[in-house]
Design an enzyme around this catalytic site. Structure first.
Site, short mmCIF file in Angstrom:
data_model
loop_
_atom_site.label_atom_id
_atom_site.label_comp_id
_atom_site.label_asym_id
_atom_site.label_seq_id
_atom_site.Cartn_x
_atom_site.Cartn_y
_atom_site.Cartn_z
N ARG A 261 0.83 -1.20 0.00
CA ARG A 261 0.00 0.00 0.00
C ARG A 261 0.87 1.25 0.00
O ARG A 261 1.83 1.34 0.75
CB ARG A 261 -0.93 0.01 1.22
CG ARG A 261 -1.88 -1.18 1.23
CD ARG A 261 -2.85 -1.13 2.39
NE ARG A 261 -3.67 -2.35 2.40
CZ ARG A 261 -4.64 -2.61 3.28
NH1 ARG A 261 -4.89 -1.72 4.22
NH2 ARG A 261 -5.33 -3.73 3.20
N GLU A 348 -7.29 0.23 14.78
CA GLU A 348 -7.82 -0.88 13.98
C GLU A 348 -6.81 -2.01 13.80
O GLU A 348 -5.68 -1.78 13.40
CB GLU A 348 -8.24 -0.36 12.60
CG GLU A 348 -8.78 -1.45 11.69
CD GLU A 348 -8.90 -1.01 10.24
OE1 GLU A 348 -8.87 -1.87 9.35
OE2 GLU A 348 -9.00 0.22 10.00
N SER A 351 -10.86 -5.98 10.26
CA SER A 351 -12.04 -5.36 9.66
C SER A 351 -12.80 -6.42 8.88
O SER A 351 -12.18 -7.32 8.30
CB SER A 351 -11.60 -4.22 8.75
OG SER A 351 -12.71 -3.62 8.12
N ARG A 388 0.59 -4.82 12.65
CA ARG A 388 -0.25 -4.19 13.67
C ARG A 388 -0.52 -5.14 14.84
O ARG A 388 -0.62 -4.71 15.99
CB ARG A 388 -1.57 -3.72 13.05
CG ARG A 388 -1.39 -2.56 12.09
CD ARG A 388 -2.69 -1.93 11.68
NE ARG A 388 -2.46 -0.75 10.85
CZ ARG A 388 -3.37 0.17 10.58
NH1 ARG A 388 -4.59 0.06 11.06
NH2 ARG A 388 -3.07 1.21 9.83
#
Length: 425
Positions: A261, A348, A351, A388
């Site tokens: 990304r 986050e 998801s 993460r």
């Protein structure tokens, strides 16, 4: 993409969805106009072709006097048919172009607003009081350095900012997380998949990542291939142009892949450590289901994510993401956010999105039931975004001396190790 029949029958619902997303409502009227032009030009073409065919039957039977007139009309029809065909193609192309710009219809229960307008649904686990334990928590980068697990300086030297090396126990921790996540997914009935990291344009566009998210995607111009930002893309395109028998549903896959990304628009955000990076590995759940079962499947995906985060012994909350933060493909999205002690807030980690028929229509994936063929529904859910998750584990399970307690679920994948010990002062 949405069903054009729904657009014609209930344009106000589509306008309301666009408005809730904070997107262009005028697009709906432009699309309605293009669709009307497409349908009328198609009717006009069919009428002219029918007359042309009828004329072809009359000419051989006509008298010499009649034939001259018929041939003159045939010549005119040839020109008219060609023009009508071109107008039909142009109208269809314009309709398709506008349709691809339209986001999925948002679920009526989704909270309206932007990024901060989510609704908190539930919280899990207990946030540690480090002050009561007598020490100040270190952030994940300091802990990763002490453990010999994370090296961002050499990552930046080799590849630039937002790149990193996982070294020693850091690399082993990633492999433990991936294996534990895949073990949970497999036990839940998902087929494990190793997916391509490069995909063709139709795969990327079909999943909705060349609209709003295009700026965040890496493109290889020479090969016209895209680096995926999630294995959702190849998993969605896996059954592209196929018809799946209803009795084979649901189909569930757990894909492991590297993800890439650009992090466009994130300048200055999360620049320290490995929370927001350009390349990372991820385990992604993906489901193909009957549209009638998509809401229930969405809840199931969320339960599997909650089970995973609870097994890692992390404090987290679940939020119902607001309309302006859904992304074009999702009708509804739930995020699971873990508590990050040194940031003093939830961030986050996972998801899950219900994309209803939006992606399947773009990718031409259908189901057959009782001899009827119709689009099916697709859903996705992150199980483990590795960097993460490492951030959350290091910070939440740290001890006063800089060591980190290993959650029980990961110990079998780390040789039984219960604590990660510092290797450097």
């Amino acid at each position: 993409m949405i069903d054009l029949r729904l657009l014609r029958e209930d344009p106000d619902r589509v306008r309301a969805s666009q408005r809730a997303r904070g997107e262009d409502v005028a697009l709906v009227d432009s699309l309605l106009s293009a669709d009307e032009r497409r349908r009328s030009s198609s009717v006009r073409f069919d009428e002219l072709r029918a007359e042309q065919k009828q004329l072809g039957k009359l000419i051989p039977k006509a008298t010499p006097e009649e034939r001259a007139e018929l041939l003159k009309r045939a010549e005119q029809l040839k020109s008219d048919v060609k023009a009508a065909d071109a107008e039909q193609d142009e109208a269809k192309a314009e309709t398709d172009r506008l349709l691809l710009q339209l986001g999925n219809l948002v679920h009526p229960d989704v909270p309206v607003g932007g990024e901060e307008d989510f609704v908190e649904l539930e919280t899990h686990g207990t946030i540690r009081d480090f002050g009561a334990e007598g020490f100040e928590p270190k952030d994940h980068l300091e802990l990763g350095t002490l453990l010999g697990a994370i090296d961002v300086e050499r990552g930046a030297k080799v590849s630039g900012s937002r790149f990193y090396f996982l070294t020693g126990v850091g690399a082993l921790l990633e492999l433990a997380l991936v294996n534990a996540a895949l073990a949970q997914a497999t036990a839940a009935g998902f087929t494990p998949m190793l997916t391509p990291a490069l995909v063709r344009p139709q795969s990327m566009a079909g999943t909705g990542f060349l609209g709003q998210a295009a700026a965040d995607v890496y493109h290889l111009d020479k090969d016209d291939l895209y680096l995926v930002g999630t294995s959702e893309v190849p998993l969605a395109a896996y059954h592209m142009d196929e018809i799946i028998e209803a009795d084979k549903l649901p189909l569930r896959y757990a894909g492991f892949s590297p993800c890439f990304r650009r992090e466009a628009g994130s300048h200055g955000k999360d620049t320290r450590g490995i929370f927001r990076v350009h390349q990372f590995d991820k385990v992604e759940m993906f489901s193909y289901v009957d549209p009638a079962d998509s809401e229930n499947e969405h809840k199931r995906l969320l339960e599997w994510e909650k089970e995973w985060l609870a097994s890692l012994e992390l404090p987290f909350r679940v939020i119902d993401v607001a309309t302006g933060d859904l992304g074009s493909s999702a009708a509804r999205k739930y995020d699971c956010e873990a508590w990050i002690p040194t940031q003093g807030k939830y961030r986050e980690l996972t998801s899950t999105s219900d994309c209803t028929e939006f992606q399947s229509r773009r990718l031409s994936i259908r189901m057959r039931e009782d001899k009827k063929v119709k689009p099916l529904a697709t859903l996705n859910g992150t199980l483990c975004a590795v960097p993460r998750t490492i951030v959350a584990i290091l910070e939440n399970h740290q001890l006063a001396d800089g060591s980190v307690r290993v959650p029980e679920v990961l110990r079998p994948y780390l040789g039984g190790r219960e604590v990660l010990e510092p290797v450097a002062k």
